[in-house]
Design an enzyme around this catalytic site. Structure first.
Site, PDB file in Angstrom:
ATOM      1  N   ALA A  69      45.249  34.902  39.721  1.00 51.93           N
ATOM      2  CA  ALA A  69      44.350  33.747  39.583  1.00 51.93           C
ATOM      3  C   ALA A  69      44.879  32.539  40.354  1.00 51.93           C
ATOM      4  CB  ALA A  69      44.173  33.393  38.112  1.00 51.93           C
ATOM      5  N   THR A  70      46.192  32.450  40.511  1.00 52.56           N
ATOM      6  CA  THR A  70      46.761  31.343  41.288  1.00 52.56           C
ATOM      7  C   THR A  70      46.180  31.367  42.702  1.00 52.56           C
ATOM      8  OG1 THR A  70      48.795  31.343  40.011  1.00 52.56           O
ATOM      9  CG2 THR A  70      48.935  30.428  42.235  1.00 52.56           C
ATOM     10  N   ASN A 147      45.317  26.593  28.756  1.00 55.73           N
ATOM     11  CA  ASN A 147      46.268  27.672  28.458  1.00 55.73           C
ATOM     12  C   ASN A 147      47.377  27.260  27.504  1.00 55.73           C
ATOM     13  OD1 ASN A 147      46.726  26.162  30.981  1.00 55.73           O
ATOM     14  ND2 ASN A 147      48.705  27.188  30.961  1.00 55.73           N
ATOM     15  N   GLN A 176      41.728  31.951  30.718  1.00 60.54           N
ATOM     16  CA  GLN A 176      41.928  32.152  29.266  1.00 60.54           C
ATOM     17  C   GLN A 176      40.606  32.398  28.533  1.00 60.54           C
ATOM     18  OE1 GLN A 176      44.828  32.575  27.964  1.00 60.54           O
ATOM     19  NE2 GLN A 176      46.149  31.793  29.600  1.00 60.54           N
ATOM     20  N   SER A 194      42.008  36.469  35.933  1.00 60.52           N
ATOM     21  CA  SER A 194      43.123  37.325  36.314  1.00 60.52           C
ATOM     22  C   SER A 194      43.095  38.614  35.505  1.00 60.52           C
ATOM     23  CB  SER A 194      44.405  36.543  36.000  1.00 60.52           C
ATOM     24  OG  SER A 194      45.466  37.040  36.727  1.00 60.52           O
ATOM     25  N   HIS A 196      45.492  40.643  34.694  1.00 60.06           N
ATOM     26  CA  HIS A 196      46.594  40.901  33.747  1.00 60.06           C
ATOM     27  C   HIS A 196      46.445  40.135  32.431  1.00 60.06           C
ATOM     28  CE1 HIS A 196      49.199  37.212  34.130  1.00 60.06           C
ATOM     29  NE2 HIS A 196      48.564  37.091  35.282  1.00 60.06           N
ATOM     30  N   THR A 232      44.597  44.697  53.326  1.00 62.37           N
ATOM     31  CA  THR A 232      44.155  45.938  52.675  1.00 62.37           C
ATOM     32  C   THR A 232      43.876  45.710  51.199  1.00 62.37           C
ATOM     33  OG1 THR A 232      45.465  47.180  54.244  1.00 62.37           O
ATOM     34  CG2 THR A 232      44.804  48.343  52.243  1.00 62.37           C
ATOM     35  N   CYS A 317      54.447  29.753  34.043  1.00 59.42           N
ATOM     36  CA  CYS A 317      54.908  29.457  35.400  1.00 59.42           C
ATOM     37  C   CYS A 317      55.803  28.224  35.428  1.00 59.42           C
ATOM     38  CB  CYS A 317      53.721  29.207  36.325  1.00 59.42           C
ATOM     39  SG  CYS A 317      52.468  30.433  36.157  1.00 59.42           S
TER      40      CYS A 317
HETATM   41  C1  LIG Z   1      44.493  28.776  32.780  1.00 61.88           C
HETATM   42  C2  LIG Z   1      45.301  29.532  33.779  1.00 61.88           C
HETATM   43  N1  LIG Z   1      44.984  29.449  35.078  1.00 61.88           N
HETATM   44  C3  LIG Z   1      45.662  30.122  36.019  1.00 61.88           C
HETATM   45  C4  LIG Z   1      46.715  30.935  35.685  1.00 61.88           C
HETATM   46  C5  LIG Z   1      47.426  31.677  36.765  1.00 61.88           C
HETATM   47  O1  LIG Z   1      47.186  33.039  36.633  1.00 61.88           O
HETATM   48  P1  LIG Z   1      48.017  34.114  37.468  1.00 61.88           P
HETATM   49  O2  LIG Z   1      49.229  34.398  36.672  1.00 61.88           O
HETATM   50  O3  LIG Z   1      47.117  35.305  37.539  1.00 61.88           O
HETATM   51  O4  LIG Z   1      48.293  33.536  38.785  1.00 61.88           O
HETATM   52  C6  LIG Z   1      47.110  31.047  34.346  1.00 61.88           C
HETATM   53  C7  LIG Z   1      48.282  31.855  33.964  1.00 61.88           C
HETATM   54  O5  LIG Z   1      48.902  31.639  32.954  1.00 61.88           O
HETATM   55  C8  LIG Z   1      46.368  30.346  33.363  1.00 61.88           C
HETATM   56  O6  LIG Z   1      46.666  30.438  32.065  1.00 61.88           O
END
Ligand SMILES: Cc1ncc(COP(=O)(O)O)c(C=O)c1O
Length: 368
Positions: A69-70, A147, A176, A194, A196, A232, A317
Protein backbone atom coordinates in the site's frame (compact mmCIF):
# COMPACT_ATOMS: atom_id res chain seq x y z
CA UNK A 1 1.65 -16.56 21.90
CA UNK A 2 -1.62 -14.71 21.49
CA UNK A 3 -1.51 -12.33 18.56
CA UNK A 4 -3.18 -8.92 18.86
CA UNK A 5 -1.36 -7.06 16.07
CA UNK A 6 -3.64 -7.74 13.12
CA UNK A 7 -3.58 -4.07 12.07
CA UNK A 8 0.15 -4.47 11.34
CA UNK A 9 -0.29 -7.63 9.33
CA UNK A 10 -2.44 -10.74 9.16
CA UNK A 11 -1.37 -14.35 8.75
CA UNK A 12 -2.15 -15.67 5.29
CA UNK A 13 -5.39 -17.64 5.10
CA UNK A 14 -4.81 -21.34 4.39
CA UNK A 15 -7.18 -21.39 1.39
CA UNK A 16 -5.54 -18.24 0.03
CA UNK A 17 -2.11 -19.82 0.34
CA UNK A 18 -3.33 -22.95 -1.46
CA UNK A 19 -4.77 -20.76 -4.23
CA UNK A 20 -1.41 -18.98 -4.49
CA UNK A 21 0.60 -22.21 -4.66
CA UNK A 22 -1.71 -23.67 -7.33
CA UNK A 23 -1.63 -20.44 -9.36
CA UNK A 24 2.16 -20.40 -9.11
CA UNK A 25 2.33 -23.91 -10.48
CA UNK A 26 -0.25 -23.39 -13.21
CA UNK A 27 0.25 -19.78 -14.31
CA UNK A 28 3.93 -19.04 -13.97
CA UNK A 29 4.30 -17.52 -17.44
CA UNK A 30 5.24 -13.86 -17.80
CA UNK A 31 1.94 -12.09 -18.45
CA UNK A 32 3.55 -9.88 -21.13
CA UNK A 33 4.78 -12.84 -23.19
CA UNK A 34 2.96 -13.56 -26.42
CA UNK A 35 3.16 -17.34 -26.11
CA UNK A 36 0.47 -19.58 -24.67
CA UNK A 37 1.73 -19.40 -21.06
CA UNK A 38 1.98 -15.61 -21.20
CA UNK A 39 -1.51 -15.24 -22.67
CA UNK A 40 -2.88 -17.56 -19.99
CA UNK A 41 -1.19 -15.59 -17.19
CA UNK A 42 -2.50 -12.29 -18.60
CA UNK A 43 -5.99 -13.78 -18.87
CA UNK A 44 -5.83 -14.82 -15.19
CA UNK A 45 -4.59 -11.34 -14.20
CA UNK A 46 -7.50 -9.65 -15.96
CA UNK A 47 -9.96 -12.22 -14.60
CA UNK A 48 -8.78 -11.70 -11.00
CA UNK A 49 -8.99 -7.92 -11.48
CA UNK A 50 -12.53 -8.08 -12.89
CA UNK A 51 -13.59 -10.38 -10.05
CA UNK A 52 -12.18 -7.87 -7.57
CA UNK A 53 -14.21 -5.09 -9.23
CA UNK A 54 -17.31 -7.30 -9.05
CA UNK A 55 -16.72 -8.00 -5.34
CA UNK A 56 -16.47 -4.27 -4.69
CA UNK A 57 -19.34 -3.58 -7.14
CA UNK A 58 -17.06 -1.15 -8.97
CA UNK A 59 -17.91 0.02 -12.44
CA UNK A 60 -15.72 2.22 -14.61
CA UNK A 61 -12.68 1.66 -12.42
CA UNK A 62 -9.10 0.74 -13.22
CA UNK A 63 -6.70 -0.98 -10.85
CA UNK A 64 -3.00 -1.53 -10.69
CA UNK A 65 -1.14 -3.95 -8.46
CA UNK A 66 1.89 -2.70 -6.58
CA UNK A 67 4.33 -4.10 -4.00
CA UNK A 68 2.33 -2.81 -1.04
CA UNK A 69 0.00 0.00 0.00
CA UNK A 70 2.96 2.33 0.55
CA UNK A 71 3.83 2.10 -3.14
CA UNK A 72 0.14 2.37 -4.11
CA UNK A 73 -0.24 5.57 -2.04
CA UNK A 74 2.90 7.06 -3.65
CA UNK A 75 1.71 6.25 -7.17
CA UNK A 76 -1.79 7.62 -6.47
CA UNK A 77 -0.78 10.89 -4.84
CA UNK A 78 2.18 11.87 -7.03
CA UNK A 79 0.16 10.63 -10.02
CA UNK A 80 -2.74 13.02 -9.45
CA UNK A 81 -0.81 16.02 -8.20
CA UNK A 82 2.00 16.19 -10.73
CA UNK A 83 -0.53 16.69 -13.55
CA UNK A 84 -0.40 20.32 -12.43
CA UNK A 85 2.74 22.28 -11.62
CA UNK A 86 1.17 24.07 -8.66
CA UNK A 87 -1.94 23.82 -6.54
CA UNK A 88 -3.37 22.89 -3.19
CA UNK A 89 -3.44 19.46 -1.57
CA UNK A 90 -5.50 18.80 1.53
CA UNK A 91 -4.75 15.95 3.91
CA UNK A 92 -4.90 15.22 7.64
CA UNK A 93 -2.29 15.28 10.38
CA UNK A 94 -3.00 11.61 11.18
CA UNK A 95 -2.01 9.96 7.90
CA UNK A 96 0.16 6.87 7.67
CA UNK A 97 3.80 7.76 6.80
CA UNK A 98 3.21 6.43 3.27
CA UNK A 99 0.98 9.46 2.72
CA UNK A 100 2.50 11.94 5.13
CA UNK A 101 6.03 11.65 3.73
CA UNK A 102 4.76 12.02 0.17
CA UNK A 103 3.09 15.25 1.27
CA UNK A 104 6.39 16.49 2.71
CA UNK A 105 8.04 15.86 -0.68
CA UNK A 106 5.27 17.69 -2.49
CA UNK A 107 5.70 20.65 -0.15
CA UNK A 108 9.37 20.78 -1.23
CA UNK A 109 8.20 20.79 -4.85
CA UNK A 110 6.18 23.93 -4.11
CA UNK A 111 2.66 22.55 -3.68
CA UNK A 112 0.51 24.15 -1.02
CA UNK A 113 -0.21 21.31 1.43
CA UNK A 114 -2.84 21.80 4.14
CA UNK A 115 -2.89 19.39 7.10
CA UNK A 116 -6.31 19.24 8.75
CA UNK A 117 -6.31 18.82 12.51
CA UNK A 118 -8.36 16.23 14.33
CA UNK A 119 -10.37 16.41 17.53
CA UNK A 120 -10.07 14.05 20.53
CA UNK A 121 -12.04 11.46 18.58
CA UNK A 122 -9.46 11.49 15.80
CA UNK A 123 -11.90 13.13 13.37
CA UNK A 124 -11.36 16.06 11.05
CA UNK A 125 -13.90 18.88 11.02
CA UNK A 126 -15.96 19.06 7.82
CA UNK A 127 -16.12 22.77 8.36
CA UNK A 128 -12.30 22.97 8.28
CA UNK A 129 -12.26 20.96 5.07
CA UNK A 130 -14.88 23.21 3.50
CA UNK A 131 -12.84 26.28 4.44
CA UNK A 132 -9.60 24.78 3.09
CA UNK A 133 -11.03 23.88 -0.33
CA UNK A 134 -10.20 26.26 -3.17
CA UNK A 135 -10.65 26.16 -6.93
CA UNK A 136 -6.95 25.22 -7.13
CA UNK A 137 -7.30 22.14 -4.94
CA UNK A 138 -5.90 19.16 -6.84
CA UNK A 139 -6.28 16.41 -4.28
CA UNK A 140 -7.83 15.59 -0.94
CA UNK A 141 -6.15 12.57 0.64
CA UNK A 142 -7.77 11.16 3.77
CA UNK A 143 -7.11 8.05 5.80
CA UNK A 144 -10.43 6.14 5.88
CA UNK A 145 -9.73 4.30 9.13
CA UNK A 146 -6.74 5.50 11.11
CA UNK A 147 -4.24 2.73 11.79
CA UNK A 148 -3.32 3.89 15.30
CA UNK A 149 -6.68 4.48 16.97
CA UNK A 150 -9.19 3.25 14.39
CA UNK A 151 -11.08 6.54 13.96
CA UNK A 152 -13.41 6.39 10.95
CA UNK A 153 -13.67 9.54 8.84
CA UNK A 154 -17.01 10.51 7.35
CA UNK A 155 -16.06 9.80 3.73
CA UNK A 156 -19.61 10.38 2.45
CA UNK A 157 -19.71 13.96 3.74
CA UNK A 158 -16.08 14.59 2.78
CA UNK A 159 -16.88 13.45 -0.75
CA UNK A 160 -19.87 15.80 -1.01
CA UNK A 161 -17.56 18.72 -0.23
CA UNK A 162 -14.81 17.59 -2.63
CA UNK A 163 -17.32 17.06 -5.46
CA UNK A 164 -18.19 20.76 -5.41
CA UNK A 165 -14.69 21.37 -6.86
CA UNK A 166 -14.45 19.60 -10.25
CA UNK A 167 -10.65 19.76 -10.39
CA UNK A 168 -10.18 18.06 -6.99
CA UNK A 169 -9.85 14.29 -6.63
CA UNK A 170 -10.49 12.32 -3.45
CA UNK A 171 -7.97 9.64 -2.47
CA UNK A 172 -8.76 7.43 0.53
CA UNK A 173 -6.27 5.10 2.20
CA UNK A 174 -8.47 2.09 2.92
CA UNK A 175 -5.75 -0.22 4.25
CA UNK A 176 -7.51 -0.65 7.62
CA UNK A 177 -11.00 -0.63 6.11
CA UNK A 178 -11.14 -3.18 3.30
CA UNK A 179 -12.83 -6.38 4.48
CA UNK A 180 -13.70 -4.73 7.78
CA UNK A 181 -16.22 -2.01 6.99
CA UNK A 182 -18.71 -1.28 4.19
CA UNK A 183 -17.47 1.41 1.86
CA UNK A 184 -19.42 3.39 -0.70
CA UNK A 185 -16.75 3.46 -3.40
CA UNK A 186 -18.82 5.83 -5.55
CA UNK A 187 -17.74 8.60 -3.18
CA UNK A 188 -14.05 7.99 -3.85
CA UNK A 189 -11.86 8.71 -6.89
CA UNK A 190 -8.86 6.63 -5.84
CA UNK A 191 -8.31 4.15 -3.02
CA UNK A 192 -5.52 1.92 -1.85
CA UNK A 193 -5.18 -1.24 0.21
CA UNK A 194 -2.79 -4.03 0.97
CA UNK A 195 -3.18 -7.78 0.60
CA UNK A 196 -1.22 -8.65 3.75
CA UNK A 197 -3.86 -6.88 5.88
CA UNK A 198 -6.66 -9.05 4.50
CA UNK A 199 -5.12 -12.49 5.03
CA UNK A 200 -3.50 -12.37 1.60
CA UNK A 201 0.19 -12.46 0.77
CA UNK A 202 2.86 -9.97 1.62
CA UNK A 203 4.20 -8.16 -1.42
CA UNK A 204 0.95 -7.01 -3.01
CA UNK A 205 -0.77 -3.64 -2.77
CA UNK A 206 -3.67 -2.34 -4.84
CA UNK A 207 -4.56 1.07 -6.24
CA UNK A 208 -8.08 1.37 -7.66
CA UNK A 209 -9.14 4.55 -9.44
CA UNK A 210 -11.95 5.85 -11.63
CA UNK A 211 -11.01 5.14 -15.22
CA UNK A 212 -11.32 8.76 -16.33
CA UNK A 213 -8.35 9.70 -14.14
CA UNK A 214 -5.05 10.10 -15.88
CA UNK A 215 -2.08 9.55 -13.57
CA UNK A 216 1.47 10.78 -14.12
CA UNK A 217 3.88 7.87 -13.58
CA UNK A 218 6.64 7.93 -10.98
CA UNK A 219 8.24 4.69 -12.20
CA UNK A 220 9.52 4.03 -15.69
CA UNK A 221 9.82 0.82 -17.65
CA UNK A 222 7.44 -1.25 -19.73
CA UNK A 223 3.87 -0.23 -20.53
CA UNK A 224 2.49 -2.91 -18.22
CA UNK A 225 -0.32 -1.66 -15.93
CA UNK A 226 -0.80 1.55 -17.92
CA UNK A 227 2.90 2.26 -17.45
CA UNK A 228 2.19 3.19 -13.82
CA UNK A 229 3.73 0.11 -12.28
CA UNK A 230 5.99 -1.37 -14.93
CA UNK A 231 7.69 -4.71 -14.46
CA UNK A 232 6.71 -8.36 -14.32
CA UNK A 233 3.40 -8.95 -12.60
CA UNK A 234 3.00 -11.37 -9.71
CA UNK A 235 -0.09 -13.00 -11.17
CA UNK A 236 -0.32 -15.75 -8.49
CA UNK A 237 -0.43 -13.10 -5.74
CA UNK A 238 -3.06 -11.16 -7.69
CA UNK A 239 -5.21 -14.29 -7.96
CA UNK A 240 -4.65 -15.00 -4.25
CA UNK A 241 -5.63 -11.40 -3.41
CA UNK A 242 -9.02 -11.80 -5.08
CA UNK A 243 -9.49 -15.07 -3.21
CA UNK A 244 -8.59 -13.34 0.09
CA UNK A 245 -11.09 -10.57 -0.65
CA UNK A 246 -13.82 -13.02 -1.57
CA UNK A 247 -13.36 -14.97 1.68
CA UNK A 248 -13.18 -11.89 3.88
CA UNK A 249 -16.07 -9.97 2.30
CA UNK A 250 -18.35 -13.00 2.69
CA UNK A 251 -17.68 -12.95 6.43
CA UNK A 252 -17.34 -9.19 6.87
CA UNK A 253 -20.58 -8.55 8.82
CA UNK A 254 -20.23 -11.66 10.95
CA UNK A 255 -16.59 -10.82 11.74
CA UNK A 256 -17.47 -7.21 12.50
CA UNK A 257 -20.09 -8.18 15.08
CA UNK A 258 -17.81 -10.78 16.61
CA UNK A 259 -14.80 -8.46 16.86
CA UNK A 260 -17.01 -5.69 18.24
CA UNK A 261 -17.95 -7.99 21.11
CA UNK A 262 -14.27 -8.66 21.84
CA UNK A 263 -13.51 -4.95 21.73
CA UNK A 264 -16.41 -4.12 24.07
CA UNK A 265 -15.34 -6.88 26.44
CA UNK A 266 -11.81 -5.51 26.66
CA UNK A 267 -13.10 -1.96 27.12
CA UNK A 268 -15.39 -3.12 29.93
CA UNK A 269 -12.62 -5.11 31.64
CA UNK A 270 -10.15 -2.22 31.66
CA UNK A 271 -12.40 0.78 32.14
CA UNK A 272 -11.91 0.80 35.93
CA UNK A 273 -8.15 0.34 35.70
CA UNK A 274 -5.65 3.20 35.60
CA UNK A 275 -5.46 2.82 31.82
CA UNK A 276 -6.44 5.49 29.31
CA UNK A 277 -8.50 4.36 26.35
CA UNK A 278 -7.36 6.36 23.35
CA UNK A 279 -9.62 4.92 20.65
CA UNK A 280 -12.92 6.77 20.43
CA UNK A 281 -16.10 4.82 21.25
CA UNK A 282 -17.23 4.90 17.60
CA UNK A 283 -13.86 3.78 16.18
CA UNK A 284 -13.37 0.64 14.15
CA UNK A 285 -13.78 -2.25 16.61
CA UNK A 286 -10.71 -3.86 15.06
CA UNK A 287 -8.40 -1.39 16.84
CA UNK A 288 -8.22 -0.49 20.52
CA UNK A 289 -5.45 1.89 21.51
CA UNK A 290 -4.67 2.39 25.19
CA UNK A 291 -2.04 4.18 27.30
CA UNK A 292 -0.60 2.62 30.42
CA UNK A 293 0.51 4.89 33.26
CA UNK A 294 4.26 5.41 33.64
CA UNK A 295 5.22 2.83 31.08
CA UNK A 296 6.25 3.72 27.58
CA UNK A 297 4.65 1.82 24.74
CA UNK A 298 7.72 -0.16 23.79
CA UNK A 299 8.36 -1.31 27.36
CA UNK A 300 4.72 -2.30 27.71
CA UNK A 301 4.94 -4.15 24.42
CA UNK A 302 8.00 -6.09 25.67
CA UNK A 303 6.39 -6.89 29.03
CA UNK A 304 3.30 -8.17 27.27
CA UNK A 305 5.42 -10.22 24.92
CA UNK A 306 7.18 -11.83 27.89
CA UNK A 307 3.73 -12.85 29.13
CA UNK A 308 2.75 -14.28 25.75
CA UNK A 309 0.95 -11.43 23.96
CA UNK A 310 1.91 -9.69 20.74
CA UNK A 311 0.56 -6.14 20.53
CA UNK A 312 1.55 -3.09 18.49
CA UNK A 313 2.85 0.32 19.42
CA UNK A 314 2.87 3.11 16.79
CA UNK A 315 2.60 2.39 13.10
CA UNK A 316 4.70 -0.69 12.43
CA UNK A 317 6.76 1.36 9.99
CA UNK A 318 7.61 4.18 12.40
CA UNK A 319 7.92 2.36 15.72
CA UNK A 320 11.70 2.37 15.39
CA UNK A 321 12.04 6.11 14.77
CA UNK A 322 11.24 7.13 18.36
CA UNK A 323 9.18 10.18 17.36
CA UNK A 324 6.11 11.05 19.43
CA UNK A 325 3.23 9.08 17.97
CA UNK A 326 1.66 11.75 15.71
CA UNK A 327 -1.98 10.55 15.72
CA UNK A 328 -2.20 10.39 19.50
CA UNK A 329 -0.34 13.65 19.89
CA UNK A 330 -2.72 15.33 17.43
CA UNK A 331 -5.71 14.01 19.38
CA UNK A 332 -4.66 14.71 22.96
CA UNK A 333 -1.66 17.09 22.73
CA UNK A 334 -0.12 14.96 25.49
CA UNK A 335 3.37 13.61 24.82
CA UNK A 336 3.31 11.13 27.69
CA UNK A 337 -0.05 9.69 26.67
CA UNK A 338 1.19 9.33 23.11
CA UNK A 339 4.47 7.68 24.16
CA UNK A 340 2.77 5.30 26.59
CA UNK A 341 0.42 3.89 24.00
CA UNK A 342 -0.12 0.33 22.95
CA UNK A 343 -2.30 -0.78 20.05
CA UNK A 344 -4.36 -3.92 20.43
CA UNK A 345 -5.81 -5.01 17.11
CA UNK A 346 -8.25 -7.85 16.72
CA UNK A 347 -9.26 -10.51 14.26
CA UNK A 348 -11.93 -13.14 13.96
CA UNK A 349 -9.11 -15.49 14.99
CA UNK A 350 -9.11 -14.08 18.54
CA UNK A 351 -11.19 -15.71 21.24
CA UNK A 352 -12.97 -14.24 24.23
CA UNK A 353 -10.53 -16.15 26.44
CA UNK A 354 -7.61 -14.34 24.70
CA UNK A 355 -9.14 -11.04 25.77
CA UNK A 356 -9.70 -12.21 29.34
CA UNK A 357 -6.11 -13.47 29.59
CA UNK A 358 -4.84 -10.16 28.23
CA UNK A 359 -6.94 -8.30 30.79
CA UNK A 360 -5.43 -10.36 33.61
CA UNK A 361 -1.90 -9.49 32.47
CA UNK A 362 -2.75 -5.80 31.99
CA UNK A 363 -4.01 -5.77 35.60
CA UNK A 364 -0.71 -7.26 36.76
CA UNK A 365 1.26 -4.69 34.77
CA UNK A 366 -0.64 -1.75 36.26
CA UNK A 367 -0.48 -3.40 39.71
CA UNK A 368 -4.18 -3.73 40.35
C1 LIG B 1 -3.46 3.03 7.06
C2 LIG B 1 -2.25 2.43 6.43
N1 LIG B 1 -1.83 2.88 5.25
C3 LIG B 1 -0.76 2.37 4.63
C4 LIG B 1 -0.05 1.34 5.19
C5 LIG B 1 1.13 0.78 4.45
O1 LIG B 1 0.85 -0.51 4.03
P1 LIG B 1 1.99 -1.47 3.46
O2 LIG B 1 2.59 -2.13 4.63
O3 LIG B 1 1.26 -2.44 2.59
O4 LIG B 1 2.92 -0.63 2.70
C6 LIG B 1 -0.42 0.83 6.44
C7 LIG B 1 0.37 -0.22 7.10
O5 LIG B 1 0.36 -0.37 8.30
C8 LIG B 1 -1.57 1.38 7.07
O6 LIG B 1 -2.00 0.92 8.25
Amino acid sequence: MIYFDYAATTPVDKEVLETYIKANQNFFGNSTALHKLGIEAEYMHQKAKQEMFALFKLEKYEAIYTMNATEANNIAIFGVVRKAKTGRIITTCIEHPSVKKVMKELEKEGYDVIYLNVNEEGLISLNDLEKAMTKDTLLVSIIGINNIVGSIQNIKEISKIVKKYPKAKLHVDLVQAIGRLDIDFEDIDLFTFSSHKIYGLKGLGVLCFKNNIDLVPILYGSSVQLGLKPGTLDVPSIIANTKALKLLLQKQDKNYNYVRKLNLLLRKEIEHLPILINSPKNASPYILNISLPNLNGETAQRLLEEKGFIVGTGSSCSSKTKEVEPTLYAMFKDEKRANNSVRISFSYHNKESDVLQLTKVLKEIVNV
